[in-house]
Design a protein around this motif. Structure first.
Motif, PDB file in Angstrom:
ATOM      1  N   LEU A  17       0.828  -1.201   0.000  1.00 21.55           N
ATOM      2  CA  LEU A  17       0.000   0.000   0.000  1.00 21.55           C
ATOM      3  C   LEU A  17       0.863   1.253   0.000  1.00 21.55           C
ATOM      4  O   LEU A  17       0.565   2.226  -0.669  1.00 21.55           O
ATOM      5  CB  LEU A  17      -0.929  -0.018   1.217  1.00 21.55           C
ATOM      6  CG  LEU A  17      -2.020  -1.085   1.155  1.00 21.55           C
ATOM      7  CD1 LEU A  17      -2.765  -1.188   2.472  1.00 21.55           C
ATOM      8  CD2 LEU A  17      -3.003  -0.785   0.033  1.00 21.55           C
ATOM      9  N   PHE A  18       1.946   1.182   0.773  1.00 21.20           N
ATOM     10  CA  PHE A  18       2.869   2.313   0.779  1.00 21.20           C
ATOM     11  C   PHE A  18       3.355   2.605  -0.640  1.00 21.20           C
ATOM     12  O   PHE A  18       3.433   3.741  -1.066  1.00 21.20           O
ATOM     13  CB  PHE A  18       4.088   2.021   1.657  1.00 21.20           C
ATOM     14  CG  PHE A  18       3.932   2.523   3.062  1.00 21.20           C
ATOM     15  CD1 PHE A  18       4.399   3.777   3.410  1.00 21.20           C
ATOM     16  CD2 PHE A  18       3.318   1.751   4.028  1.00 21.20           C
ATOM     17  CE1 PHE A  18       4.253   4.255   4.705  1.00 21.20           C
ATOM     18  CE2 PHE A  18       3.174   2.217   5.318  1.00 21.20           C
ATOM     19  CZ  PHE A  18       3.635   3.467   5.658  1.00 21.20           C
ATOM     20  N   THR A  20       1.896   1.957  -3.297  1.00 18.65           N
ATOM     21  CA  THR A  20       0.825   2.449  -4.149  1.00 18.65           C
ATOM     22  C   THR A  20       0.842   3.973  -4.222  1.00 18.65           C
ATOM     23  O   THR A  20       0.354   4.576  -5.149  1.00 18.65           O
ATOM     24  CB  THR A  20      -0.534   1.998  -3.590  1.00 18.65           C
ATOM     25  OG1 THR A  20      -0.397   0.662  -3.152  1.00 18.65           O
ATOM     26  CG2 THR A  20      -1.607   2.073  -4.654  1.00 18.65           C
ATOM     27  N   ILE A  21       1.400   4.564  -3.168  1.00 17.49           N
ATOM     28  CA  ILE A  21       1.427   6.021  -3.120  1.00 17.49           C
ATOM     29  C   ILE A  21       2.056   6.608  -4.378  1.00 17.49           C
ATOM     30  O   ILE A  21       1.600   7.605  -4.899  1.00 17.49           O
ATOM     31  CB  ILE A  21       2.199   6.489  -1.877  1.00 17.49           C
ATOM     32  CG1 ILE A  21       1.390   6.124  -0.645  1.00 17.49           C
ATOM     33  CG2 ILE A  21       2.455   7.984  -1.911  1.00 17.49           C
ATOM     34  CD1 ILE A  21       2.131   6.311   0.632  1.00 17.49           C
ATOM     35  N   CYS A  24      -0.167   7.364  -6.896  1.00 21.00           N
ATOM     36  CA  CYS A  24      -1.155   8.376  -6.568  1.00 21.00           C
ATOM     37  C   CYS A  24      -0.672   9.772  -6.884  1.00 21.00           C
ATOM     38  O   CYS A  24      -1.314  10.747  -6.496  1.00 21.00           O
ATOM     39  CB  CYS A  24      -1.503   8.302  -5.089  1.00 21.00           C
ATOM     40  SG  CYS A  24      -2.403   6.816  -4.690  1.00 21.00           S
ATOM     41  N   PHE A  27      -3.153  11.982  -8.355  1.00 16.64           N
ATOM     42  CA  PHE A  27      -4.169  12.442  -7.405  1.00 16.64           C
ATOM     43  C   PHE A  27      -3.623  13.581  -6.545  1.00 16.64           C
ATOM     44  O   PHE A  27      -4.347  14.436  -6.078  1.00 16.64           O
ATOM     45  CB  PHE A  27      -4.576  11.245  -6.538  1.00 16.64           C
ATOM     46  CG  PHE A  27      -5.625  11.534  -5.496  1.00 16.64           C
ATOM     47  CD1 PHE A  27      -6.928  11.833  -5.865  1.00 16.64           C
ATOM     48  CD2 PHE A  27      -5.308  11.481  -4.152  1.00 16.64           C
ATOM     49  CE1 PHE A  27      -7.894  12.082  -4.906  1.00 16.64           C
ATOM     50  CE2 PHE A  27      -6.266  11.730  -3.188  1.00 16.64           C
ATOM     51  CZ  PHE A  27      -7.562  12.034  -3.569  1.00 16.64           C
ATOM     52  N   LEU A  28      -2.300  13.535  -6.342  1.00 12.12           N
ATOM     53  CA  LEU A  28      -1.686  14.519  -5.444  1.00 12.12           C
ATOM     54  C   LEU A  28      -1.201  15.775  -6.162  1.00 12.12           C
ATOM     55  O   LEU A  28      -0.894  16.756  -5.518  1.00 12.12           O
ATOM     56  CB  LEU A  28      -0.506  13.877  -4.716  1.00 12.12           C
ATOM     57  CG  LEU A  28      -0.872  12.915  -3.598  1.00 12.12           C
ATOM     58  CD1 LEU A  28       0.356  12.168  -3.118  1.00 12.12           C
ATOM     59  CD2 LEU A  28      -1.524  13.646  -2.443  1.00 12.12           C
ATOM     60  N   ASP A  29      -1.085  15.700  -7.461  1.00 13.35           N
ATOM     61  CA  ASP A  29      -0.597  16.878  -8.177  1.00 13.35           C
ATOM     62  C   ASP A  29      -1.738  17.852  -8.397  1.00 13.35           C
ATOM     63  O   ASP A  29      -2.543  17.674  -9.302  1.00 13.35           O
ATOM     64  CB  ASP A  29       0.026  16.480  -9.513  1.00 13.35           C
ATOM     65  CG  ASP A  29       1.400  15.868  -9.304  1.00 13.35           C
ATOM     66  OD1 ASP A  29       2.027  16.186  -8.270  1.00 13.35           O
ATOM     67  OD2 ASP A  29       1.827  15.065 -10.146  1.00 13.35           O
TER      68      ASP A  29
END
Lengths: 527, 1168
Positions: A17-18, A20-21, A24, A27-29
């Motif tokens: 899961l880490f 997977t960041i 992401c 999603f974060l930009d």
């Protein structure tokens, strides 16, 4: 063992899961949903230049602190308003008990340095962008002008000040000791030299003035002439004034009142005599109010105990009894400059609108006997903008910063000092004739003054500046620069009765600035 | 250790084999004899258990073959062989002791086709001394006929007293290590000797023992424990027994907020929780200022709210009656799991869900009155006249003739009223085996004490949980609130105190012309103020309030919901995925009509509002969150472990739009009608859109986070909690985007140790400690204005150039972008002790905490020196203190029980360092004219310390002035003015004989030294009396009214001005009455007041009707109550209230408002 396996499994899952960041990042930009400076790659200098005009509307350049430093300090203007409103300004600026830390004093300093930093930043950008297109060069010229403008104000007010002519972001880098007056003027010359070369003669495109009131080379040259006037470098004054005159861009407005005329759609602003004005506007019903209430609102008639219809402004910067008494009533400019409580505003011929002011009666009527008519607002404009009754104000009035009459009188004064009495007399006559209503030779009103002697002409020019520029904020610094004067027209003579002493030629540097510098900045003498 | 899961029976059974050294597999010959004696019976049972377990291990792979009929063809074989064959061909398993029975003789022949196993057994055992017993789960125990063991399988269900299943309850055979757990629905089954006793326990419930007495079905009802340490508390992403935690979580039952007359439930927490600082606000629905364990930031300080899992910054969509419980999380070991949002503490709210059992209908209603108490004292008409005349005389100004004004108005009375409060709700819940649902609807009406200030709110809630199969549940939670926001009347009280009492509050009728139509007619008109007496800035509040309050339409619709799936698998695992949404919209239109006022001096009407205009706002907020949680929970002998791994994302977006339309009164203009139909842009030929009032602002951010947590204990004696979270945020530049937060906690339950066995005082004693690093996702300017894109400086708005009549927008970025930004982090730690004593009557808890905030995100404002501002990390802040709380519960007799509780928190705060780039070296917030009221955040001092001069007295004479240090640099002065103390000279030198700005120092701390709260609950028969008290001690309030009003304004005098100096020796504290004396407009100790107070916060008397009587009316429960909130406050300051909130760096200002009413309510609660 199985427990361990499961824990390990769990940790592995967590690790996945880490990881997977990294997926992401999309999603974060998140770029902002509003523009930043980086989004404005086109015309970045233009944007910054426009910001300089905004800075010109701040308190130190077009509102109460400006009035305090430039106008209220002289013998012809006083704070006005009411007894209790801004009582400290009376003490500080009328009776010359200068304070080192108060709102107006701190504001005047910081707003000027704010403008300087904006200019430095724009010039820094221009330098790093290496722009050479004509539009950007004009922008660079504007930054140079405003930097010189700010330094000139500072040197007049404080004398030696830190020479911040570079862009910096770390506050510590901005801590500099005072620079010499010579160094400051060298900077001003440098900037105005660039400005006069880079700024256009005007902003007329296809026959229409695209940016009425925007800086021109004429403005740069006029300001430059002023700076030489303060240094007594008369030949330079003459040269620069002649450059402005020969540019053919300006004429004396045939009617003295028209310079101050107010009306719908900007009538009266940016007239033929205008070289540079702080621009203000307000649209129908108060829309598009640009917030430059400082200039017009701060000076218009204060309601006091009168009816709410006379709530036109805060009533600062009003004529003194000294001015009223000293001024020959035959000079038409007097009734065009002083608005009297309890009297008719004089109608259109003297810049009025046909109203009668409530009487001077603190408590029940108006708080002041005289008001500055050069900013008197047009009732039509009040109605149009909705700035009436309890919403009263005059947000739309331009601050006439540089006008052609100054060029004429500077030329007269400098010529006289250089011994050219004829040119002096000729130019003085231009202003006096216009003041008379263009009655021409042989008139009895504001009569022609022939050259007799340099001293006589000097006094005449000094007086002319007093009447022509009354309430406009010239007189205090004029009196200071004329000190000492044999004809009695200088600061100690005119202002001594109010408490002026020689040290008051320079204002003390604000204490917060000295504190911030950690002692690098030294207070002016005798404060 | 192994457990056994048999899906076709729907029962999850955990059989625990504790003899770990026995590594043998199936049917290993036990070492001991199998005989009749009682002790051995137990042993036998144990062995059997061993066997059962071992069999079950193998069973897992064989269960697919399970059949109850077999076909066998065997000749002359040992019985044992037959059994082996049966085991092979069916799902049956046999248990027996080789020492006790012989399976070698006789040899048998068997030939059966598809025969029931039991029939086969009957046939082969016939004639032997063997018999068998079926235990369920297809286990068959063989024994000698004379030795038949009485082990039976008991099934049943464990329920709470509310009828709800108790999942995971532990069922233990007393005196043995045989244990099982109830499944998620409370069902269990266990095999036990028929004369044994079952011990049933579960966290949060009192333990219960039941003798089996041969019964095969035993349903158990457990009573919820009232003991604090047995509570189940909500922790981040799950729940836990408070006993298993190493931190400090305080649970407040929903009952304690439900009946309180607060629209915002958080307001009811004041004084209830140690470490939770609540500063209430008297305006309807307004959120209190809340800080957990001090002011930990110079940015955001309010806690994170977690409502049923969703992260929020407020909970204004909940009805207090819908709350099941509120947990306050304070310590690092509880907060690290919240990562970048954990630093300010967490308030976790659990809303009510359906209870198992029959359908319940609950109706509750309360109604009451809000009344202004502790009014501030102002001059009346004659006092005003005296003071006004004296002031004018002091300044040699003639007093205007205002004899036309003859009223003696109490303006506070004129603008206030008794407000009403009501809260009515209905909830219906029901459940079946498969489905649980809860539906609630409520209506709140909350009037302020200021006229026309009213909030109303409709709230609907719905939750449903559907069980798809034994292991899988789906659920949905949904809350919606439609709020009619009140007209913003927060300014009215302050405005009312400014008006001189001679002005009448009553309207008068005048004949005036409509400025648009010219129609002349009578109109009721409120007074304006005479400008000669009261200059601009002072207004008659009624003039604006009465003309505008009903011209504002302001609705907020909020929808908060979640959908989840919850899967139990592989016995120890639970996976839960939840998707949340929180969407809200505000639709606000504010219209300003034309209205007249009249000049009270000459009774002439004039147009006070001379434009029609409106502003339309449409604001949207969207928040989306998804959580994926994997939980592993297992008890392994003395080791108990709960591990959690999770992944979550969060998105938040705010979108504001505003349009402003104005219309003047010139003949050509049509007015904007006074009709809400037309308060939209482009709704008609009226009005002009105002470009400067028309704008939008929008921002969004997202975070992606992964986290893990382990709760471990050994023998329920040594506890270890560890958590870790990584947050990646869109607001931080890519290189610093990921930030890691963690915590580690340990606890030791001393009472479990042998050496504590003999003492009687303590029933429970636990030492605990935790430490960790928490984050604070805060980015704002110093005044709290958020910076949604901290690394992307926005452009200043309103920066225009004007050329002619045209505006040209300029671009100026508001600050410099900083590529090294990161979030503030807090190094938090705690040590504490908690315990029970005197037969559990006393529960106490003591904690010492320390929080050091580093990398304070500081907006460095350099505008004062004309420089660009910057957002940087720098500086640190320390909060530390002690919390002590205790409760005493005692049942005196059958009818009478009592409980007392109290808590006290000592709080200290100090700025350790600040960013070196700050131009002044400190942070300053300045208010009132010329910034004379100042809060400073400076190194070595508490955050937001009040800063100013120290009043040594008043100058009594000119001689006094001449004999005192010169003060002219801060204003002119004369006898009667403040004489400030000469404290320091330039650069920190000693007294220099001059009063200058250097003589200012810290004059007050807005943070209390300590705060405390107490509760008394008495129950006598069916009466219950509850009293809550609380207070703070040792903080300062900065009063700005009655001294620092703008010198340009004439405001009414505070009553205490009657004690003013009016000649030598008349006062040494209240200065001369004169607005012109500027020296008095410097903030000083004159403005500082003691903020300590003690308040009876709440008194509630309840009566529950006799259930026997109610049963006839089919009513389960009926309760009546009366409640008084803020009954009495003992305080030392002049303001309405001793409570003044604010933001991180400026709080505790009394600006002449902030009244907190007394609220009396009566209510009824009925359950059908």
């Amino acid at each position: 063992m199985k427990k361990n396996i499961k824990i390990i499994g769990g940790l592995l899952l967590s690790a996945t899961l880490f990881l997977t960041i990294s997926g992401c990042s999309k999603f974060l930009d998140r770029q902002p949903l509003t523009a930043t400076l980086n989004d404005l790659n086109q015309g970045a200098l233009e944007s910054q230049s426009l910001g300089l005009y905004n800075a010109l509307r701040n308190g130190a350049n077009s509102s109460l602190p400006w009035l305090d430093f430039n106008s209220i300090r002289d013998d012809d203007a006083q704070k006005g308003s009411s007894t209790t409103d801004g009582a400290e300004i009376n003490t500080e600026f009328e009776t010359f008990q200068y304070t080192k830390d108060d709102w107006a004093t701190d504001w005047y300093w910081s707003d000027h340095y704010n403008m300087l930093n904006l200019c430095n930043k724009e010039l820094h950008w221009a330098d790093s962008l290496k722009v050479t297109d004509p539009a950007s060069l004009r922008n660079i010229g504007e930054a140079h002008f405003f930097r010189a403008y700010a330094f000139f104000d500072l040197v007049k007010a404080y004398g030696q000040v830190p020479l911040i002519n570079f862009y910096y972001t770390n506050a510590a880098d901005g801590i500099k000791p005072k620079a010499s007056i010579a160094a400051l003027y060298a900077q001003i010359d440098n900037d105005l030299d660039s400005a006069s070369k880079l700024l256009p003669l005007n902003w007329v495109v296809g026959g229409t003035n695209r940016y009425p009131g925007r800086l021109t080379s004429g403005a740069a040259n006029t300001l430059w002439a002023q700076t030489y006037l303060f240094r007594g470098q008369w030949a330079k004054v003459v040269a620069l004034c002649n450059t402005v005159i020969s540019s053919g861009q300006y004429t004396l407005d045939p009617s003295f009142t028209d310079i101050w005329k107010d009306g719908l759609n900007g009538a009266g602003k940016n007239g033929p005599e205008s070289i540079f004005e702080m621009q203000a506007t307000c649209g129908a019903n108060g829309t598009n109010d640009n917030g430059a209430d400082g200039w017009g609102t701060s000076q218009n008639v204060r309601q006091g105990g009168a009816t709410v219809a006379w709530n036109l402004g805060w009533g600062w910067n009003v004529p003194t009894k000294v001015l009223q008494n000293a001024w020959d009533s035959t000079d038409p400019r007097k009734s065009m400059t002083i608005l009297y409580s309890g009297q008719s505003d004089g109608g259109p011929s003297t810049g009025g609108y046909g109203a009668t002011l409530p009487p001077y009666a603190p408590g029940s009527g108006l708080d002041q006997p005289y008001w500055n008519k050069k900013v008197y607002s047009d009732p039509a404009m009040r109605q149009y903008t909705g700035k009436i009754n309890s919403n009263g104000g005059a947000d739309w009035i331009n601050h006439r910063i540089l006008r052609y009459a100054d060029v004429i009188l500077m030329l007269a004064e400098a010529s006289n000092e250089l011994g050219d009495g004829a040119t002096a007399a000729k130019n003085l006559e231009l202003v006096r004739n216009r003041a008379s209503g263009n009655l021409g030779a042989g008139r009895t009103i504001v009569p022609t003054i022939a050259f007799v002697s340099q001293a006589q002409m000097r006094t005449a020019i000094k007086n002319e500046r007093r009447w022509e520029f009354a309430m406009e904020g010239y007189r205090f610094y004029d009196l200071v620069r004329w000190t000492p004067a044999t004809d009695g027209i200088d600061a100690p003579n005119a202002l001594g009765g109010l408490g002026y002493t020689p040290k008051n030629a320079l204002y003390p540097i604000p204490q917060p600035a000295i504190n911030l510098s950690g002692g690098v900045l030294v207070q002016n003498p005798n404060y | 250790m192994k457990n056994y899961y048999e899906p076709d029976q729907g029962i999850q059974v955990f059989l625990i084999y504790l003899t770990l050294d026995n590594k043998s597999m199936k049917k290993t010959k036990p070492e001991s004899a199998f005989n009749n004696s009682g002790i051995l019976k137990v042993l036998l049972f144990m062995k059997l258990t061993v066997a059962i377990l071992l069999i079950s291990l193998v069973q897992v792979s064989a269960k697919g073959l399970a059949q109850s009929k077999v076909s066998l063809k065997l000749n002359s074989v040992e019985l044992k062989k037959v059994l082996i064959q049966i085991e092979k061909k069916s799902s049956y398993r046999f248990l027996y002791n080789d020492d006790a029975i012989s399976l070698t003789n006789p040899k048998v022949d068997i030939n059966v086709e598809n025969m029931l196993v039991t029939d086969v057994l009957n046939s082969i055992f016939a004639g032997t001394n063997l018999t068998y017993k079926e235990l369920g789960h297809k286990l068959i125990v063989l024994s000698a006929k004379d030795n038949l063991i009485a082990d039976i399988k008991i099934i049943g269900r464990v329920l709470g007293s509310n009828g709800e299943a108790v999942p995971g309850a532990t069922i233990r055979v007393k005196g043995t290590t045989v244990v099982t757990s109830a499944d998620v629905n409370g069902y269990y089954s266990i095999v036990a000797p028929d004369n044994a006793t079952l011990v049933i326990s579960s966290v949060g419930f009192d333990q219960k023992e039941i003798a089996i007495g041969g019964k095969k079905e035993i349903n158990v009802s457990l009573k919820e424990s009232e003991k604090v340490l047995d509570q189940v508390v909500v922790i981040g992403y799950g729940t836990a027994n408070k006993r298993d935690l190493t931190g400090s979580i305080v649970k407040v039952s929903g009952k304690e907020v439900a009946d309180r007359p607060n629209t915002n439930p958080i307001a009811s927490l004041q004084g209830k929780v140690a470490g939770l600082y609540v500063v209430n606000n008297g305006d309807p629905g307004a959120a209190p200022d809340i800080r957990i364990r001090g002011t930990v930031s110079i940015g955001q300080v309010h806690p994170l709210y977690v409502v049923d899992g969703i992260f929020n910054d407020n909970i204004d969509y909940l009805n207090p009656n819908d709350i099941e419980s509120i947990e306050v999380l304070k310590d690092p070991s509880s907060l690290a799991i919240f990562g970048v949002k954990g630093a300010t503490g967490v308030i976790a709210i659990t809303t009510k869900k359906a209870k198992v059992g029959q359908t319940t209908i609950n109706f509750n209603t309360s109604y009451g009155f809000k009344k202004l108490v502790d009014k501030i004292k102002l001059a009346n008409a004659s006092q005003f006249s005296t003071l006004f005349a004296e002031e004018n005389a002091n300044n040699n100004v003639s007093t205007p003739d205002y004899s036309a004004l003859t009223a003696n108005t109490d303006w506070i009375d004129a603008v206030t009223r008794v407000g009403n409060f009501s809260n009515t709700g209905l909830s219906i819940s029901g459940s079946t085996e498969k489905n649980k649902f809860n539906f609630g609807a409520s209506y709140i009406s909350d009037q302020g004490i200021v006229k026309n200030q009213e909030l109303s709110k409709i709230i609907l809630s719905l939750s449903d949980e559907f069980k798809v199969s034994k292991g899988i549940k789906l659920g949905v939670n949904f809350n919606t609130a439609r709020t009619h926001n009140p007209y913003d009347a927060t300014w009215v009280l302050n405005s009312a105190r400014q008006v001189m009492p001679q002005v009448s509050a009553l309207p008068q009728t005048f004949t005036v012309a409509d400025p648009y139509t010219g129609v002349v007619g009578p109109k009721s008109i409120y007074s304006g103020l005479d400008v000669a007496l009261q200059s601009s800035g002072v207004v008659n509040p009624l003039l604006q309030l009465q003309n505008e309050w009903d011209r504002t339409i302001d609705y907020n619709n909020r929808y908060v919901g979640s959908v989840y799936t919850d899967i139990n698998f592989l016995k120890y695992f639970n996976f839960r995925a939840t998707w949340y949404g929180d969407v809200s919209t505000q639709d606000k239109r504010k219209y300003v009509p034309l209205y007249y006022a009249f000049n009270p001096m000459n009774n002439t009407p004039y147009l006070s509002s001379s434009q029609t205009s409106f502003t339309e706002n449409v604001n949207d907020w969207k928040k989306f969150q998804q959580d994926y949680l994997l939980t592993f929970k297992r008890v392994l002998g003395d080791h108990s472990i709960t591990a959690l791994g999770g992944f979550t994302t969060y998105y938040s977006g705010s979108f504001y739009r505003q349009v402003s339309v104005k219309q003047g009164t010139d003949a050509a203009s049509l007015p904007i009608p006074n009709d809400p139909r037309f308060w939209y842009v482009s709704s008609g030929p009226w009005g002009v859109v105002d470009p400067t009032g028309t704008n939008s602002s929008q921002s969004e951010y997202s975070t992606v986070s992964a986290f893990g947590r382990i709760l471990y204990n050994y023998k329920s004696k040594y506890y270890l909690n560890a958590s870790l979270r990584n947050d990646a945020s869109s607001q931080i530049p890519v290189q610093n985007r990921n930030q890691l937060f963690w915590a580690l906690g340990a606890a030791w339950e001393i009472t479990k140790e042998d050496f504590m066995k003999d003492q009687k005082a303590f029933d429970y004693l636990k030492l605990k400690a935790s430490t960790g690093v928490l984050g604070n996702q805060t980015a704002s300017m110093l005044d709290g204005t958020p910076l949604p894109y901290p690394s992307y400086p926005n452009l200043n708005t309103g920066v225009n150039a004007v050329f002619g009549t045209n505006l040209f927008a300029a671009a100026q970025q508001s600050y410099i972008a900083n590529p090294n930004l990161k979030w503030e982090n807090v190094n938090a730690s705690e040590i504490g002790i908690e315990g029970n004593a005197f037969n559990n009557r006393l529960h106490f808890e003591f904690n010492y905490y320390s929080k050091i905030t580093n990398n304070l995100m500081t907006y460095v404002d350099r505008s004062a020196i004309g420089l660009q501002n910057e957002l940087i990390n720098g500086g640190s802040l320390k909060n530390w203190g002690e919390e002590l709380s205790a409760t005493w519960n005692q049942k005196i007799n059958k009818d009478f029980s009592l409980s007392f509780g109290g808590n006290i928190t000592f709080m200290k705060n100090q700025v350790v360092s600040l960013a070196s780039d700050l131009p002044n070296g400190f942070l300053s917030r300045q208010f009132m004219n010329n910034g004379s009221a100042e809060s400073r955040t400076m190194v070595g001092q508490p955050i937001g310390s009040f800063f100013g001069y120290t009043v040594a007295g008043l100058y009594q004479s000119y001689a006094d002035i001449l004999g005192s240090p010169v003060a002219s640099s801060i204003g002119s002065y004369r006898p009667g003015d403040f004489k400030f103390k000469d404290i320091a000279g330039p650069g920190g030198t000693g007294p220099d004989g001059q009063i200058t700005a250097d003589d200012r120092s810290v004059i007050g701390n807005p943070t209390p030294k300590f705060m405390y709260g107490g509760t008394i609950n008495l129950t006598y028969k069916r009466f219950a009396l509850g009293i809550d008290v609380g207070g703070v001690y040792g903080n300062s309030i900065f009063r700005t009214w009655g001294s620092l009003e703008s010198p340009f304004q004439r405001v009414n005098y505070a009553a205490f001005k009657m004690n003013r100096w009016h000649g030598a020796g008349t006062s040494n504290w209240e200065p001369i009455i004169s607005q012109g004396d500027r020296i008095n407009y410097n903030g000083s100790t004159y403005n500082i007041e003691d903020g300590s107070y003690f308040r009876i916060r709440n008194v509630q008397l309840g009566y529950t009707l006799d259930p026997k009587l109610l049963a006839k009316c089919k009513i389960t429960n009926l309760r009546l109550f009366a409640n008084i909130q803020n009954l009495k406050t003992w305080k030392n300051n002049n303001g309405y209230s001793p409570e003044y909130g604010g933001d991180a760096t400026a709080f505790g200002y009394d600006n002449g408002g902030g009244a907190i009413p007394m609220v009396t309510t009566f209510g009824l609660n009925v359950t059908f």
